[in-house]
Scaffold this motif. Structure first.
Motif, mmCIF file in Angstrom:
data_model
loop_
_atom_site.group_PDB
_atom_site.id
_atom_site.type_symbol
_atom_site.label_atom_id
_atom_site.label_comp_id
_atom_site.label_asym_id
_atom_site.label_seq_id
_atom_site.Cartn_x
_atom_site.Cartn_y
_atom_site.Cartn_z
ATOM 1 N N UNK A 33 38.009 8.028 94.897
ATOM 2 C CA UNK A 33 37.931 9.493 94.939
ATOM 3 C C UNK A 33 37.970 10.085 93.534
ATOM 4 N N UNK A 34 38.893 9.601 92.723
ATOM 5 C CA UNK A 34 39.003 10.100 91.352
ATOM 6 C C UNK A 34 37.751 9.742 90.553
ATOM 7 N N UNK A 35 37.267 8.510 90.709
ATOM 8 C CA UNK A 35 36.050 8.095 90.007
ATOM 9 C C UNK A 35 34.832 8.927 90.417
ATOM 10 N N UNK A 36 34.699 9.220 91.694
ATOM 11 C CA UNK A 36 33.582 10.050 92.168
ATOM 12 C C UNK A 36 33.662 11.455 91.579
ATOM 13 N N UNK A 42 30.844 14.723 85.130
ATOM 14 C CA UNK A 42 30.019 14.317 83.981
ATOM 15 C C UNK A 42 28.550 14.651 84.225
ATOM 16 N N UNK A 43 28.064 14.417 85.418
ATOM 17 C CA UNK A 43 26.662 14.731 85.719
ATOM 18 C C UNK A 43 26.396 16.232 85.689
ATOM 19 N N UNK A 44 27.338 17.026 86.188
ATOM 20 C CA UNK A 44 27.166 18.479 86.147
ATOM 21 C C UNK A 44 27.146 18.970 84.701
ATOM 22 N N UNK A 45 28.034 18.446 83.875
ATOM 23 C CA UNK A 45 28.040 18.827 82.456
ATOM 24 C C UNK A 45 26.755 18.416 81.758
ATOM 25 N N UNK A 46 26.273 17.218 82.049
ATOM 26 C CA UNK A 46 25.008 16.771 81.467
ATOM 27 C C UNK A 46 23.840 17.639 81.896
#
Length: 103
Positions: A33-36, A42-46
């Motif tokens: 859950x934490x990893x997801x 990270x993907x949203x920031x990218x």
């Protein structure tokens, strides 16, 4: 050199599989859950960074519009010759074959 990324990804996936296998189910679920969440963050920031870079970069000027070369269509023969001064003489033979001679 081109196999470094796929091999690294395979090792990472295998390592994650071993890590989650030795954890009990509740703990593995919490780690996942934490990893997801971190991956989604990270993907949203990218995505935001890529959008801002693309938006801020100057647009390329469109290529200059040129007059299109004349397109001569020869109807009934199904042949299209293009280009400046394109011309063709077509002769039909008796068995519906066509011979072309481009001038």
């Amino acid at each position: 050199m081109r196999w470094v990324a796929p091999i690294g990804l395979a090792v990472l996936i295998a390592g994650a599989g071993v890590f989650f296998a030795v954890q009990d189910l509740g703990r593995a679920d919490q780690y996942a859950s934490v990893g997801s969440f971190l991956l989604a963050l990270a993907l949203a920031g990218g995505s935001v960074v890529v959008h801002l870079r693309r938006r801020g970069s100057p647009q390329e000027a469109p290529p200059p519009v040129r007059d299109a070369p004349p397109n001569n269509t020869i109807v009934g023969a199904g042949v299209v010759f293009t280009g400046p001064g394109a011309r063709a003489d077509i002769t039909f033979t008796g068995d519906e074959r066509r011979r072309r001679r481009k001038k």
